[in-house]
Write an enzyme that holds these catalytic residues in place. Structure first.
Site, PDB file in Angstrom:
ATOM      1  N   LEU A   1      19.152   8.958   4.155  1.00 23.26           N
ATOM      2  CA  LEU A   1      19.079   9.795   2.775  1.00 23.26           C
ATOM      3  C   LEU A   1      19.127  11.164   3.059  1.00 23.26           C
ATOM      4  O   LEU A   1      18.496  11.890   3.933  1.00 23.26           O
ATOM      5  CB  LEU A   1      17.690   9.262   2.125  1.00 23.26           C
ATOM      6  CG  LEU A   1      17.574   9.987   0.832  1.00 23.26           C
ATOM      7  CD1 LEU A   1      18.466   9.388  -0.144  1.00 23.26           C
ATOM      8  CD2 LEU A   1      16.262   9.765   0.455  1.00 23.26           C
TER       9      LEU A   1
ATOM     10  N   GLY B   1       0.648   0.740  -5.011  1.00 21.11           N
ATOM     11  CA  GLY B   1      -0.478  -0.050  -4.577  1.00 21.11           C
ATOM     12  C   GLY B   1      -1.719   0.907  -4.516  1.00 21.11           C
ATOM     13  O   GLY B   1      -2.904   0.415  -4.719  1.00 21.11           O
TER      14      GLY B   1
ATOM     15  N   HIS C   1      20.300   2.286  -2.341  1.00 17.68           N
ATOM     16  CA  HIS C   1      19.025   3.054  -2.247  1.00 17.68           C
ATOM     17  C   HIS C   1      17.719   2.540  -3.251  1.00 17.68           C
ATOM     18  O   HIS C   1      16.543   2.725  -2.673  1.00 17.68           O
ATOM     19  CB  HIS C   1      19.179   4.560  -2.935  1.00 17.68           C
ATOM     20  CG  HIS C   1      18.143   5.495  -2.757  1.00 17.68           C
ATOM     21  ND1 HIS C   1      17.522   5.816  -1.778  1.00 17.68           N
ATOM     22  CD2 HIS C   1      17.525   6.282  -3.760  1.00 17.68           C
ATOM     23  CE1 HIS C   1      16.603   6.667  -2.124  1.00 17.68           C
ATOM     24  NE2 HIS C   1      16.657   6.789  -3.141  1.00 17.68           N
TER      25      HIS C   1
ATOM     26  N   ASP D   1      10.025  -8.852  -0.741  1.00 20.03           N
ATOM     27  CA  ASP D   1       8.783  -9.694  -0.569  1.00 20.03           C
ATOM     28  C   ASP D   1       8.245 -10.077  -1.987  1.00 20.03           C
ATOM     29  O   ASP D   1       8.392 -11.447  -2.379  1.00 20.03           O
ATOM     30  CB  ASP D   1       7.810  -9.202   0.241  1.00 20.03           C
ATOM     31  CG  ASP D   1       8.088  -8.842   1.619  1.00 20.03           C
ATOM     32  OD1 ASP D   1       9.474  -9.042   1.951  1.00 20.03           O
ATOM     33  OD2 ASP D   1       7.433  -8.767   2.692  1.00 20.03           O
TER      34      ASP D   1
ATOM     35  N   SER E   1      11.101   7.782  -9.688  1.00 16.34           N
ATOM     36  CA  SER E   1      10.595   6.887  -9.094  1.00 16.34           C
ATOM     37  C   SER E   1       9.076   6.762  -8.468  1.00 16.34           C
ATOM     38  O   SER E   1       8.187   6.053  -8.781  1.00 16.34           O
ATOM     39  CB  SER E   1      11.422   6.053  -7.809  1.00 16.34           C
ATOM     40  OG  SER E   1      11.287   7.207  -6.807  1.00 16.34           O
TER      41      SER E   1
ATOM     42  N   ALA F   1       0.794  -1.289  -0.095  1.00 10.28           N
ATOM     43  CA  ALA F   1      -0.122  -0.008   0.212  1.00 10.28           C
ATOM     44  C   ALA F   1       0.905   1.404   0.068  1.00 10.28           C
ATOM     45  O   ALA F   1       0.367   2.398   0.700  1.00 10.28           O
ATOM     46  CB  ALA F   1      -1.022   0.142   1.306  1.00 10.28           C
TER      47      ALA F   1
ATOM     48  N   ARG G   1      18.295   4.815 -12.343  1.00 13.66           N
ATOM     49  CA  ARG G   1      17.082   5.733 -12.355  1.00 13.66           C
ATOM     50  C   ARG G   1      17.514   7.066 -12.073  1.00 13.66           C
ATOM     51  O   ARG G   1      18.295   7.451 -11.368  1.00 13.66           O
ATOM     52  CB  ARG G   1      16.049   5.053 -11.298  1.00 13.66           C
ATOM     53  CG  ARG G   1      14.863   5.830 -10.852  1.00 13.66           C
ATOM     54  CD  ARG G   1      14.070   5.343 -10.069  1.00 13.66           C
ATOM     55  NE  ARG G   1      14.547   5.321  -8.610  1.00 13.66           N
ATOM     56  CZ  ARG G   1      14.659   6.582  -7.909  1.00 13.66           C
ATOM     57  NH1 ARG G   1      14.155   7.694  -8.341  1.00 13.66           N
ATOM     58  NH2 ARG G   1      15.053   6.385  -6.661  1.00 13.66           N
TER      59      ARG G   1
ATOM     60  N   PHE H   1      16.697  18.899 -10.812  1.00 11.31           N
ATOM     61  CA  PHE H   1      17.139  17.349 -10.364  1.00 11.31           C
ATOM     62  C   PHE H   1      18.158  16.834 -11.216  1.00 11.31           C
ATOM     63  O   PHE H   1      18.331  17.010 -12.516  1.00 11.31           O
ATOM     64  CB  PHE H   1      15.844  16.653 -10.271  1.00 11.31           C
ATOM     65  CG  PHE H   1      15.564  15.980  -8.733  1.00 11.31           C
ATOM     66  CD1 PHE H   1      15.187  16.798  -8.071  1.00 11.31           C
ATOM     67  CD2 PHE H   1      15.606  14.579  -8.810  1.00 11.31           C
ATOM     68  CE1 PHE H   1      15.002  16.631  -6.544  1.00 11.31           C
ATOM     69  CE2 PHE H   1      15.510  14.264  -7.346  1.00 11.31           C
ATOM     70  CZ  PHE H   1      15.050  15.320  -6.329  1.00 11.31           C
TER      71      PHE H   1
ATOM     72  N   HIS I   1      22.709   5.568  -3.951  1.00 12.10           N
ATOM     73  CA  HIS I   1      22.404   7.245  -3.970  1.00 12.10           C
ATOM     74  C   HIS I   1      23.504   8.031  -3.479  1.00 12.10           C
ATOM     75  O   HIS I   1      24.380   7.502  -2.409  1.00 12.10           O
ATOM     76  CB  HIS I   1      21.466   7.526  -2.971  1.00 12.10           C
ATOM     77  CG  HIS I   1      20.670   8.801  -3.125  1.00 12.10           C
ATOM     78  ND1 HIS I   1      21.233   9.930  -2.750  1.00 12.10           N
ATOM     79  CD2 HIS I   1      19.624   9.236  -3.616  1.00 12.10           C
ATOM     80  CE1 HIS I   1      20.583  11.017  -2.873  1.00 12.10           C
ATOM     81  NE2 HIS I   1      19.288  10.659  -3.403  1.00 12.10           N
TER      82      HIS I   1
ATOM     83  N   GLN J   1      20.982   0.946  -7.355  1.00 13.09           N
ATOM     84  CA  GLN J   1      21.430   2.283  -7.489  1.00 13.09           C
ATOM     85  C   GLN J   1      22.005   2.499  -5.953  1.00 13.09           C
ATOM     86  O   GLN J   1      21.350   2.244  -4.890  1.00 13.09           O
ATOM     87  CB  GLN J   1      20.144   3.336  -7.557  1.00 13.09           C
ATOM     88  CG  GLN J   1      20.503   4.633  -7.490  1.00 13.09           C
ATOM     89  CD  GLN J   1      19.282   5.481  -8.077  1.00 13.09           C
ATOM     90  OE1 GLN J   1      18.305   5.896  -7.580  1.00 13.09           O
ATOM     91  NE2 GLN J   1      19.655   5.820  -9.374  1.00 13.09           N
TER      92      GLN J   1
ATOM     93  N   GLU K   1      18.242  14.489  -3.195  1.00 10.05           N
ATOM     94  CA  GLU K   1      19.018  15.039  -4.315  1.00 10.05           C
ATOM     95  C   GLU K   1      18.345  16.458  -4.446  1.00 10.05           C
ATOM     96  O   GLU K   1      19.120  17.152  -5.054  1.00 10.05           O
ATOM     97  CB  GLU K   1      18.643  14.288  -5.386  1.00 10.05           C
ATOM     98  CG  GLU K   1      19.001  14.596  -6.693  1.00 10.05           C
ATOM     99  CD  GLU K   1      19.168  13.494  -7.954  1.00 10.05           C
ATOM    100  OE1 GLU K   1      19.465  12.439  -7.644  1.00 10.05           O
ATOM    101  OE2 GLU K   1      18.729  13.801  -8.904  1.00 10.05           O
TER     102      GLU K   1
ATOM    103  N   ARG L   1      22.783   9.746 -10.805  1.00  9.08           N
ATOM    104  CA  ARG L   1      23.134   9.250  -9.615  1.00  9.08           C
ATOM    105  C   ARG L   1      24.222   8.235  -9.697  1.00  9.08           C
ATOM    106  O   ARG L   1      25.376   8.434  -8.907  1.00  9.08           O
ATOM    107  CB  ARG L   1      22.028   8.664  -9.094  1.00  9.08           C
ATOM    108  CG  ARG L   1      20.889   9.642  -8.370  1.00  9.08           C
ATOM    109  CD  ARG L   1      19.921   9.007  -7.898  1.00  9.08           C
ATOM    110  NE  ARG L   1      18.964   9.885  -7.183  1.00  9.08           N
ATOM    111  CZ  ARG L   1      17.744   9.764  -6.638  1.00  9.08           C
ATOM    112  NH1 ARG L   1      17.387   8.571  -6.605  1.00  9.08           N
ATOM    113  NH2 ARG L   1      17.127  10.564  -6.247  1.00  9.08           N
TER     114      ARG L   1
ATOM    115  N   GLU M   1       8.740  -0.204  -7.291  1.00  6.22           N
ATOM    116  CA  GLU M   1       9.883  -0.739  -7.408  1.00  6.22           C
ATOM    117  C   GLU M   1      10.064  -2.316  -7.491  1.00  6.22           C
ATOM    118  O   GLU M   1      10.818  -2.841  -7.785  1.00  6.22           O
ATOM    119  CB  GLU M   1      10.700  -0.353  -5.918  1.00  6.22           C
ATOM    120  CG  GLU M   1      12.065  -0.467  -5.991  1.00  6.22           C
ATOM    121  CD  GLU M   1      12.782   0.093  -4.710  1.00  6.22           C
ATOM    122  OE1 GLU M   1      12.248   0.916  -3.877  1.00  6.22           O
ATOM    123  OE2 GLU M   1      13.908  -0.083  -4.369  1.00  6.22           O
TER     124      GLU M   1
END
Lengths: 565, 365
Positions: free
Chosen positions: A241, A15, A342, A210, A383, A11, A378, A113, A231, A229, A244, A275, A367
């Site tokens: 994190l 999701g 990341h 999972d 994302s 979720a 990426r 970015f 980061h 990736q 960026e 990245r 993902e």
């Protein structure tokens, strides 16, 4: 037995977006998540979401940047879909309530970015993921009559029917320990990445691969798994994190000599190269002795060059992170960072509607999936876009599919099998290793050998370790014997998922004998388009050994070129 | 590396036993979090310790607990800080949050309380029509403003220690009311007045908060729920002129006018003004009488215990004329402004003011 047209696992953004889209298309929908939806890891996405929403921008420019960012491994048809539908999606989010920052004339503000040729990242301070996730959850609460929510339910298996279609899942109510079969005409996996297979990682403890492992288990194909990736800006201290967005707002990277070393690696884009390029540059500086900090293992990120008022308004979260987790006031002094695990570009192979080839009724988005829009690397702020576009498309497609398919009749075999499996784990004597120990060793190994720079010997070592840990996991024991919130036993199951995913990653990394995107092989330092511009597909054969095959990269309008920033 | 003693409140609903305490010694650097301490104990000593957690970076909102009696995120509290507030100077005590039923160990039932209350405030945007083809064009500041309430991570720390909720479990509460401000402050929402009227008329709504500041102290994200509740009141009373049946609005005005007139509160006059407004006839308002009668036991008790004297209550307290003038000057300055000034974490004034304001606010959290 709960039965739904569309059953969504996970979720986070993918999701929830899938659930809302499927419900809007008239399907009966349920969403299952092992955590409360707002705890999903999409919440941690900070910087923003890309869309060519400005009148001066063109989605083709966004698509080209994405293709180049992917190091020409991304499938261009999928990238075209994502980028061309992006503006509409961002406006939709705005309409349902996301509090995107505005410019002085009250329209969407956009920030710079990495890897982007223009400013095209819409944002909510540096809590964009949280803002979107919470707004989608507002919508789920609004539509509570059309979307059933199973919050804190853990999926233990996907069920494949005799005809080969995906027919539902087995899940455990974490609160009571009750196991249940959920029948569904379609299942959409939206259960996120597998960052916990690495230590450290920016990913939450719930990101244990999972869905990737569950799909692999029933025969789905995994693609681009070697593409992990790192980061460029994670705290040396603990791997957290730093968005960026900081570099987007103008922050500099400095080595021990005080140089903006990105000049040497990406003279045009500097800190805003893609990245993989920035992470590699940092790692090179560190390896060559120009790192900073206690064991010269870090790089300085200097945010003091950003006006303070702007930092406090648009980078509020990292002001807090700096203060609370590193003891640094980022408005006054630079902060120590380094590359850190990341994101995984790879995942369950799907088409542009989220369908996993070969398993009708199984979808994946976000993902957990690999469409592949990110290819070898990426771009930042792509994302969130990926989750929303392909979440929505999966939801819509699965809802449409429900109109033509019968509700499957699902037996209880898998349920009993999983109940038995859990009982077996709980009943193990304490002669083996602790689950937490194995997880630790896995994370450390992956981060040592399957990181920014890779080579054959290290990768082979990693593979041996993963194989050994897989054996050890079979007897790893847990302490909790209970049924209510037995997180211990779920941890043992998650460990199995992480090991499967790790093996696929390592095997693919060994196989790809070139350097492209996030895969940099010291022993094969060049990109080799002739032999390797192709996807590595991994499936599981009966002996639990990954089997490798290849599929071509879809090219529509952008031909290979040398990648320079 | 240092050693820390953690004392965890354990509860296993399947055992039939009462909750109990369990101690663990963990070795970590002092600036690591209490959550990492708990996770070390769980990994090394006892995997059955129940705690929700994921991001470890104060963004997912899973790990709300009480540390040495104070609510907060386990991942957001350093071990050395926690040691500092330990009651015996050496043991860091971790318990589940308050005001919510415990499911197991440190895990509470947030659905039963927190999320139910969130649902109470119609927590979704009710769109201003027509919905534009592109984005809504809205003032830049309005979006930055509601970002403060959008920053709420739904961890429940404010709910845990809300004093009003302890007394009135039906109180909508700090998190849900902050969520409500997220819509009331959103220019794209078409139902501001309905939302405000709803929450003003609800006896468990915006006027049920007692300004205790606990939620502001508890919030790890600077959302300052109580400040948002006060803003809801100001918008409700001043902008929409909503006079609620709970007399919340009048009661607040009574406070304001009494301080303006006397410099100090005048208890005997507070009640009539709360019901009848500033008019002299207010004293004879029937509900003022009813409230007086129902308050008699409390008044008697206060008199008996010497908390008030009859003369002290009935006569206004006066302060020196010069001081009163100073007080009134504050009123003139504040009320003379064209726009209300609202403190907001994200909107900051001049650069030099900034460093201090957020820092002091969060130091207390």
């Amino acid at each position: 037995m709960p039965s739904h047209d569309v059953l969504i696992i996970g979720a986070g953004l993918a999701g929830q977006r899938a659930a809302l889209a499927a419900a809007q298309a008239g399907a009966s929908v349920a969403i299952i998540s092992k955590v409360h939806p707002v705890r999903s890891h999409s919440v941690a996405a900070a910087g923003g979401i890309n869309a060519a929403v400005s009148v001066d921008d063109d989605w083709r420019s966004h698509a080209y940047d994405t293709v180049k960012g992917s190091d020409f491994l991304g499938d261009q048809d999928a990238i075209e879909v994502m980028c061309s539908e992006a503006p509409k999606e961002v406006l939709h989010l705005e309409h349902i309530g996301v509090t995107f920052h505005r410019n002085d004339s009250g329209q969407l503000d956009l920030r710079a970015f990495g890897g982007a040729s223009v400013k095209r990242t819409a944002y909510v301070a540096d809590i964009t993921g949280q803002a979107i996730l919470h707004v989608l959850y507002e919508q789920l609460m609004k539509h509570h009559e059309t979307v059933d929510r199973y919050e804190e339910w853990f999926v233990t298996s996907l069920i494949r029917g005799e005809n080969g279609d995906c027919h539902g899942v087995v899940a455990r109510d974490i609160r009571t320990g009750r196991m249940e079969v959920f029948a569904a005409k379609s299942v959409i996996l939206a259960s996120g990445g597998a960052g916990q297979a690495f230590k450290p990682t920016t990913n939450g403890l719930i990101c244990t691969g999972d869905g990737i492992a569950q799909a692999y288990e029933i025969g789905a194909c995994l693609m681009d798994m070697e593409m992990i990736q790192y980061h460029p800006t994670t705290l040396v201290e603990n791997g957290f994190l730093i968005t960026e967005g900081a570099r987007g707002e103008g922050a500099h990277l400095l080595n021990s000599e005080g140089e903006r070393f990105m000049e040497k690696y990406a003279p045009n884009k500097m800190e805003l190269a893609s990245r993989d390029v920035v992470s590699r540059a940092e790692q090179t500086e560190i390896n060559e002795g120009r790192g900073v900090g206690p064991d010269k293992s870090g790089i300085y990120l200097d945010i003091t060059v950003v006006p303070k008022k702007r930092t406090l308004e648009a980078l509020r979260e990292i002001v807090n992170i700096g203060k609370d987790f590193a003891g640094v006031d980022i408005t006054k002094e630079p902060i120590l960072i380094r590359p850190g695990q990341h994101y995984i570009m790879g995942g369950v192979k799907t088409d542009v509607d989220g369908q996993a080839p070969g398993i009708p009724g199984l979808y994946a988005a976000g993902e957990v999936a690999c469409v592949s829009v990110h290819g070898g690397n990426r771009l930042g702020a792509n994302s969130l876009l990926d989750t929303l576009i392909f979440g929505r498309r999966s939801g819509e497609h699965a809802a449409e599919r429900a109109k033509h398919v019968e509700m499957p009749k699902v037996g209880l075999e898998k349920l009993h099998e999983d109940e038995q499996r859990i009982k077996e784990i709980i009943g193990r004597d304490k002669s083996g290793r602790r689950v937490s120990e194995i997880k630790d060793e896995l994370g450390t190994t992956m981060n040592q050998y399957v990181a920014v720079y890779r080579e054959e010997e290290g990768l082979q070592k990693a593979h041996e370790t993963v194989r050994r840990l897989k054996e050890e996991a079979k007897t790893a024991y847990v302490d909790d014997q209970g049924t209510v919130f037995n997180q211990d036993v779920l941890g043992a199951i998650e460990l199995g998922y992480m090991l499967d995913v790790s093996e696929a990653i390592v095997v693919a990394a060994i196989d790809r004998k070139e350097s492209r995107g996030a895969q940099f092989r010291v022993d094969y330092p060049d990109r080799n388009d002739e032999e390797w511009q192709k996807h590595i597909d991994i499936t599981r054969n009966g002996d639990d050994v990954p089997e490798i095959s290849y599929s071509p990269v879809t090219i529509t309008q952008w031909q290979n070129e040398e990648r320079k920033y | 590396m240092a050693e820390f003693k953690l004392k965890l409140r354990r509860y296993n609903p399947e055992s039939g036993d009462a909750p109990y305490w369990q101690e663990h010694t963990v070795e970590l650097e002092p600036h690591r979090s209490v959550l990492e301490g708990i996770l070390q104990a769980k990994a090394r000593d006892d995997g059955s310790i129940g705690v929700r957690c994921s991001c470890k970076a104060a963004i997912c909102g899973s790990c709300g607990v009480r540390i040495n009696g104070k609510p907060g995120l386990a991942c957001h509290t350093h071990l050395d800080e926690a040691l500092h507030t330990a009651k015996d100077g050496e043991t860091i005590v971790v318990e589940p949050m308050g005001n919510m039923p415990v499911i197991k160990d440190l895990i509470v039932d947030m659905d039963a309380v927190h999320w139910k209350k969130i649902q109470r405030v119609t927590p979704w945007l009710i769109n201003e029509e027509p919905i534009p083809e592109r984005e809504y064009v809205v003032p830049r500041e309005s979006m930055v403003d509601i970002t403060q309430t959008m920053a709420c991570i739904q961890c429940g720390a404010c709910v845990s220690d809300c004093l009003s909720m302890e007394v009135d479990p039906l109180f909508v509460g700090p998190a849900a009311l902050a969520k409500s401000y997220r819509f009331v402050g959103d220019p794209r929402d078409a139902a501001q007045e309905i939302r405000l009227k709803d929450l003003a008329e609800d006896p468990h709504g915006i006027y049920d908060c007692t300004h205790c500041f606990k939620c502001i102290e508890a919030c790890p994200k600077g959302v300052a729920p109580m400040s948002q509740i006060m803003r809801l009141r100001r918008i409700s009373g001043n902008d929409y002129h909503i006079v609620d049946r709970n007399n919340g609005d009048r009661h607040e005005r009574a406070f304001v006018s009494l301080i303006r007139d006397h410099g100090l509160l005048w208890e005997a006059e507070l009640l009539p003004r709360s019901y009848g407004g500033d008019s002299w006839f207010g004293k004879f308002h029937p509900s003022a009488g009813a409230e007086l009668v129902s308050s008699l036991p409390a008044i008697t008790k206060a008199l008996l215990r010497g908390k008030v004297t009859p003369m002290g209550a009935l006569k206004p307290h006066n302060i020196p004329a010069e001081d009163l003038k100073q007080v009134q000057r504050i009123y003139e300055t504040v009320e003379g402004r064209e726009e209300r000034v609202e403190f907001n974490l994200y909107i900051s004034g001049k650069d030099e003011d900034l460093a201090e304001a957020p820092a002091t606010e969060e130091a207390s959290a």
